[in-house]
Write a protein that holds these residues in place. Structure first.
Motif, PDB file in Angstrom:
ATOM      1  N   GLY A   1       0.767  -1.239   0.000  1.00  0.00           N
ATOM      2  CA  GLY A   1       0.000   0.000   0.000  1.00  0.00           C
ATOM      3  C   GLY A   1       0.799   1.290   0.000  1.00  0.00           C
ATOM      4  O   GLY A   1       0.258   2.338   0.344  1.00  0.00           O
ATOM      5  N   PHE A   2       2.075   1.264  -0.343  1.00  0.00           N
ATOM      6  CA  PHE A   2       2.844   2.519  -0.365  1.00  0.00           C
ATOM      7  C   PHE A   2       3.896   2.479  -1.476  1.00  0.00           C
ATOM      8  O   PHE A   2       4.244   1.416  -1.974  1.00  0.00           O
ATOM      9  N   LEU A   3       4.390   3.655  -1.825  1.00  0.00           N
ATOM     10  CA  LEU A   3       5.469   3.759  -2.815  1.00  0.00           C
ATOM     11  C   LEU A   3       6.806   3.814  -2.082  1.00  0.00           C
ATOM     12  O   LEU A   3       6.897   4.424  -1.018  1.00  0.00           O
ATOM     13  N   PRO A   4       7.860   3.199  -2.655  1.00  0.00           N
ATOM     14  CA  PRO A   4       9.161   3.247  -1.969  1.00  0.00           C
ATOM     15  C   PRO A   4       9.729   4.665  -1.962  1.00  0.00           C
ATOM     16  O   PRO A   4       9.365   5.489  -2.800  1.00  0.00           O
ATOM     17  N   SER A   5      10.624   4.900  -1.038  1.00  0.00           N
ATOM     18  CA  SER A   5      11.251   6.214  -0.953  1.00  0.00           C
ATOM     19  C   SER A   5      12.245   6.379  -2.104  1.00  0.00           C
ATOM     20  O   SER A   5      12.960   5.441  -2.467  1.00  0.00           O
ATOM     21  N   PRO A   6      12.308   7.574  -2.701  1.00  0.00           N
ATOM     22  CA  PRO A   6      13.189   7.808  -3.857  1.00  0.00           C
ATOM     23  C   PRO A   6      14.656   7.553  -3.543  1.00  0.00           C
ATOM     24  O   PRO A   6      15.452   7.281  -4.443  1.00  0.00           O
ATOM     25  N   LYS A   7      15.008   7.597  -2.262  1.00  0.00           N
ATOM     26  CA  LYS A   7      16.415   7.447  -1.866  1.00  0.00           C
ATOM     27  C   LYS A   7      17.046   6.137  -2.349  1.00  0.00           C
ATOM     28  O   LYS A   7      18.232   6.062  -2.609  1.00  0.00           O
ATOM     29  N   HIS A   8      16.224   5.079  -2.383  1.00  0.00           N
ATOM     30  CA  HIS A   8      16.829   3.762  -2.567  1.00  0.00           C
ATOM     31  C   HIS A   8      16.568   3.125  -3.918  1.00  0.00           C
ATOM     32  O   HIS A   8      17.032   2.019  -4.165  1.00  0.00           O
TER      33      HIS A   8
ATOM     34  N   VAL B   1       4.583   4.892  -9.778  1.00  0.00           N
ATOM     35  CA  VAL B   1       3.583   3.856 -10.022  1.00  0.00           C
ATOM     36  C   VAL B   1       3.826   2.720  -9.039  1.00  0.00           C
ATOM     37  O   VAL B   1       4.966   2.274  -8.862  1.00  0.00           O
ATOM     38  N   CYS B   2       2.758   2.263  -8.394  1.00  0.00           N
ATOM     39  CA  CYS B   2       2.957   1.275  -7.334  1.00  0.00           C
ATOM     40  C   CYS B   2       3.288  -0.099  -7.897  1.00  0.00           C
ATOM     41  O   CYS B   2       3.025  -0.397  -9.071  1.00  0.00           O
ATOM     42  N   ARG B   3       3.842  -0.931  -7.045  1.00  0.00           N
ATOM     43  CA  ARG B   3       4.282  -2.252  -7.450  1.00  0.00           C
ATOM     44  C   ARG B   3       3.129  -3.086  -8.022  1.00  0.00           C
ATOM     45  O   ARG B   3       3.262  -3.762  -9.026  1.00  0.00           O
ATOM     46  N   TYR B   4       1.961  -3.025  -7.360  1.00  0.00           N
ATOM     47  CA  TYR B   4       0.822  -3.828  -7.824  1.00  0.00           C
ATOM     48  C   TYR B   4       0.447  -3.441  -9.249  1.00  0.00           C
ATOM     49  O   TYR B   4       0.247  -4.303 -10.105  1.00  0.00           O
ATOM     50  N   CYS B   5       0.340  -2.158  -9.505  1.00  0.00           N
ATOM     51  CA  CYS B   5      -0.083  -1.705 -10.834  1.00  0.00           C
ATOM     52  C   CYS B   5       0.945  -2.087 -11.898  1.00  0.00           C
ATOM     53  O   CYS B   5       0.583  -2.500 -12.998  1.00  0.00           O
ATOM     54  N   MET B   6       2.238  -1.984 -11.559  1.00  0.00           N
ATOM     55  CA  MET B   6       3.258  -2.411 -12.522  1.00  0.00           C
ATOM     56  C   MET B   6       3.182  -3.923 -12.746  1.00  0.00           C
ATOM     57  O   MET B   6       3.296  -4.402 -13.869  1.00  0.00           O
ATOM     58  N   HIS B   7       2.994  -4.648 -11.670  1.00  0.00           N
ATOM     59  CA  HIS B   7       2.915  -6.109 -11.745  1.00  0.00           C
ATOM     60  C   HIS B   7       1.743  -6.552 -12.632  1.00  0.00           C
ATOM     61  O   HIS B   7       1.831  -7.550 -13.341  1.00  0.00           O
ATOM     62  N   GLN B   8       0.655  -5.785 -12.600  1.00  0.00           N
ATOM     63  CA  GLN B   8      -0.490  -6.094 -13.450  1.00  0.00           C
ATOM     64  C   GLN B   8      -0.087  -6.129 -14.925  1.00  0.00           C
ATOM     65  O   GLN B   8      -0.476  -7.034 -15.657  1.00  0.00           O
ATOM     66  N   HIS B   9       0.677  -5.153 -15.348  1.00  0.00           N
ATOM     67  CA  HIS B   9       1.132  -5.112 -16.744  1.00  0.00           C
ATOM     68  C   HIS B   9       1.963  -6.349 -17.062  1.00  0.00           C
ATOM     69  O   HIS B   9       1.821  -6.962 -18.112  1.00  0.00           O
TER      70      HIS B   9
END
Ligand code: ATP
Ligand code: ZN
Ligand code: MG
Ligand code: MG
Length: 486
Positions: A145-152, A161-169
């Motif tokens: 339910g969250f986006l990773p921090s840009p630092k890492h 774009v969240c992991r779930y939405c990318m994974h859907q593609h």
């Protein structure tokens, strides 16, 4: 349960995931969760009976000593390991085989160890005295339910774009699902009622393996993987209708399907936001950091008229999200620490036990991950703590929520009606501005709700390199095809 008098006729197929198969008792509110193996190993199981016993005991310990403390005891049922007669397990496996979905049959049920996890059946809750109307249970696998921090992260897209939405593609590109789901976990975890409503509507439309509905313990709505057909929404509505016939305090048999669906979703949103005691103060940290909105979500930001309120701090979603956020470094930031631990274990194999790499999952394990130094001091203790935190977060990204809705009896309904007036007032204030027509007459149907969290297995230490590879594949697939797919 008398383990020496087990009869396969008392049990029936209930469901399965990637790792286990679940059967439920026909009379008692209990399930047995059995391990599964890849079908090619069916002749010689990958582990001994003792190892299988240990694996299931580890699941119980991890759930009761680690996850329960992070997620809240009230949501967790850890169950117990049982040793079953082998003949019973064999008969059971034959009995359930024809009910298993074909796409799950690349794995077979473990019939050699005789070990299983015995759990309360969360789809037949006994919250109140048995009512005439069976309870409705809704299983949601919410994912991260969250986006990773840009630092890492090395690719900017991961912060948008969240992991779930990318994974859907990725899944659609690889043929695992025919259609992409428009569910976005960031909408569900937003705490904003409109976004949550939107998220659940898309879970219903394309449930994949993230959404199921049970009525009286039977699964009445779920997806079939690889199938062209959408699940039968009309049949779901047919089941739901009797629960949602009240509008304006009157029985109304002309309620439209749209209204039934809206009421159902709204009850679910209420259940997910309900605090179940405690102060329920609202926390909205992710929104402030801009890590709570996914660019792939088709929810129109303009529609949020009241801003995001965030999740009540004792709601089931909040507790899951907090635990997921123990992944502070993203797989990319974590991987070098994993390598450091791996190297250390190669140099000092005996350290595996002290560092509790494969458990035991006890208080000391929990302490290791909770007392992690805030800065990387180069120590192996720091690296191990981050790896432990990451694994715990992975479990929280993969668990399911079971919401049980038990219709109240008539007299309870009268009492609750008074309490609901307050709730209704809140609902009306929030909703009348956005969807006046549909929700003006909404009175929450009288249900008692409870939420539980299931599927809390520890993720193996050595699954981390696979996580990194999968992450790279998903991101590069998205960058190649992303946005191009409808
Ligand atoms: P996954 O592939 O999601 O990791 P898994 O193999 O770990 O799944 P579970 O999710 O624990 O297995 O169980 C499979 C299904 O069985 C669940 O999705 C749920 O529908 C059902 N189930 C599991 N535990 C219970 C329970 N205690 N009560 C009722 N149903 C249950
Ligand atoms: Zn998303
Ligand atoms: Mg599961
Ligand atoms: Mg699982």
């Amino acid at each position: 349960m008398e383990l020496d008098k087990m009869d396969e006729n008392d049990w029936k197929y209930h469901g399965e995931g990637n790792k286990s198969l679940v059967v439920s008792h026909v009379q008692h509110p209990r399930v047995l969760r059995l391990l599964k193996y890849p079908a090619e190993d069916s002749e010689n199981p990958p582990q001994t009976a003792e190892q299988a016993y240990r694996q299931i005991q580890n699941i119980v310990d991890f759930s009761s000593n680690v996850m329960s403390s992070l997620l809240g005891e009230k949501f967790i049922h850890s169950g117990e390991v049982v040793k079953l007669p082998l003949e019973f397990v064999r008969q059971l496996s034959i009995k359930v085989q024809h009910q298993r979905p074909a796409w799950r049959c690349d794995k077979v049920m473990d019939i050699y160890s005789g070990c299983a996890l015995c759990l309360p059946n969360l789809t037949s809750p006994a919250l109140h005295q048995p009512t005439h109307t069976p309870p409705l249970c809704i299983e949601i696998k919410p994912k991260c339910g969250f986006l990773p921090s840009p630092k890492h992260v090395s690719k900017d897209i991961k912060t948008k774009v969240c992991r779930y939405c990318m994974h859907q593609h990725y899944k659609v590109a690889n043929g695992k699902w025919k259609r992409r789901s428009f569910y976005c976990p960031l909408d569900l975890f937003s705490g904003n009622r409109q976004r949550m409503h939107f998220a659940i509507r898309h879970l219903i439309e394309e449930p994949q393996n993230n959404f199921k509905v049970f009525k009286g313990g039977q699964c009445i709505y779920s997806s079939k993987e690889g199938s062209d057909e959408s699940p039968d929404m009309n049949s779901l509505l047919h089941h739901l209708r009797p629960y949602f016939l009240h509008t304006n305090n009157r029985m109304n048999s002309h309620v439209t399907s749209k209204a039934v669906l809206n009421d159902f979703i709204q009850v679910l949103v209420n259940a997910l936001l309900s605090s179940g005691g405690g102060d329920g103060s609202v926390v909205a940290d992710r929104q402030a950091e801009g890590r709570g909105f996914c660019e792939a979500s088709i929810f129109n930001k303009e529609r949020i008229r009241h801003g995001s309120r965030g999740l009540p701090s004792d709601s089931v979603l909040f507790r899951i999200l907090q635990t997921q956020m123990l992944d502070t470094l993203d797989i990319e930031g974590l991987y070098p620490l994993y390598r450091q631990v791996e190297q250390h274990l190669q140099d000092f194999p005996k350290e595996r036990t002290r560092l509790q790499i494969e458990g035991p999952y006890n208080e000391a394990f929990l302490e290791k991950l909770q007392k992690c130094p805030s800065e990387n001091d180069g120590s192996v203790e720091y690296a191990v703590a981050k790896v432990h935190q990451y694994r715990v977060a992975m479990t929280a990204k993969d668990c399911s929520i079971m919401v049980a809705l038990v219709p109240s009896s008539e007299e309870e309904e009268d009492n609750e009606r008074c309490e609901n007036k307050i709730l209704r007032k809140i609902n009306t204030t929030v909703y009348c501005l956005s969807s006046q027509r549909q929700l003006r007459d909404f009175r929450p149907p009288a249900f008692s709700y409870s939420a539980s969290i299931l599927d809390l297995d520890p993720k193996p230490f050595d699954s981390i390199p696979r996580q990194l590879r999968l992450d790279q594949k998903i991101v590069s697939c998205y960058l190649r095809t992303g946005g191009a797919l409808p």
